[in-house]
Design an enzyme around this catalytic site. Structure first.
Site, short mmCIF file in Angstrom:
data_model
loop_
_atom_site.label_atom_id
_atom_site.label_comp_id
_atom_site.label_asym_id
_atom_site.label_seq_id
_atom_site.Cartn_x
_atom_site.Cartn_y
_atom_site.Cartn_z
N ILE A 229 0.84 -1.19 0.00
CA ILE A 229 0.00 0.00 0.00
C ILE A 229 0.88 1.25 0.00
CG2 ILE A 229 -0.22 -0.06 2.54
CD1 ILE A 229 -3.10 1.04 2.19
N CYS A 230 0.39 2.31 -0.62
CA CYS A 230 1.04 3.61 -0.60
C CYS A 230 2.47 3.52 -1.15
CB CYS A 230 1.00 4.17 0.82
SG CYS A 230 1.53 5.89 0.98
#
Length: 205
Positions: free
Chosen positions: A106-107
């Site tokens: 994620i991210c």
């Protein structure tokens, strides 16, 4: 069904500046479902999250083997964009995927995987397309405008989608499926109180 994979722990990568809000839904729900969560750091020395939490890793990255894990979760962190400190985690992600063990990023972790070439041939998402394009990776044509994407064992999501990220992980590991998974997402993402009944009936609360 209680399979060998069900008994293996889920590994959460931890490193300085990790975005501690991005994986909380996933790890909390996995733990509530009886899955063991183990933290893995660059070494066994404590790390500190963006939120100031001091985390003592359970094991060091060199000691992590794909065959001992059900999933590797890679949260975002400032360090993904400020140097090569976290490149060993991207290399470990490659080893996991090559071994058929899933990875969830994620991210900023999506950018780390992009730099490692792991998004070149998989559908994926992130914060915005130009964030990944800045890495110079070859997978821009596979970018999907979605809250979270799963393709061939790799989950990706942007920083504003921790609930969708968790949804993909819970579905991938078979913790929740079908209408129960949908209800869980509606409850925590949309505050849809109608979802309570589905979850209560399924014993998922």
């Amino acid at each position: 069904m209680n399979t060998t994979a069900d008994r293996k722990p889920v590994h959460l990568a931890v490193y300085d500046t990790l975005a501690d809000w991005e994986t909380g839904h996933a790890t909390a729900q996995l733990a509530r479902a009886g899955r063991e969560i183990r933290t893995v750091g660059p070494a066994t020395a404590p790390v500190r999250s963006t939120g100031g939490l001091r985390i003592q890793p359970d094991l060091a990255l060199p000691d992590l083997r794909p065959e001992d894990s059900a999933l590797l979760i890679l949260p975002g962190a400032d360090l993904w964009d400020t140097g090569d400190d976290l490149a060993p985690f991207a290399r470990t992600a490659r080893a996991f995927l090559d071994a058929g063990v899933p990875v969830a990023a994620i991210c900023g972790a999506t950018a780390g995987l992009a730099r490692a070439g792991l998004l070149d041939d998989r559908a994926h998402t992130s914060a915005v397309s130009f964030y990944l394009a800045a890495t110079g990776y070859a997978g821009a044509g596979r970018y999907v405008e979605a809250d979270a994407v799963t393709d061939r064992g790799l989950v990706t999501a942007g920083p504003t989608e921790p609930v969708a990220f968790a949804r993909e992980i819970l579905g991938l590991l078979g913790v929740y499926e079908g209408e129960v998974l949908d209800a869980w997402y509606r409850l925590f993402h949309d505050s849809d109180t109608a979802a309570y009944g589905v979850l209560e009936k399924a014993g998922a609360l």
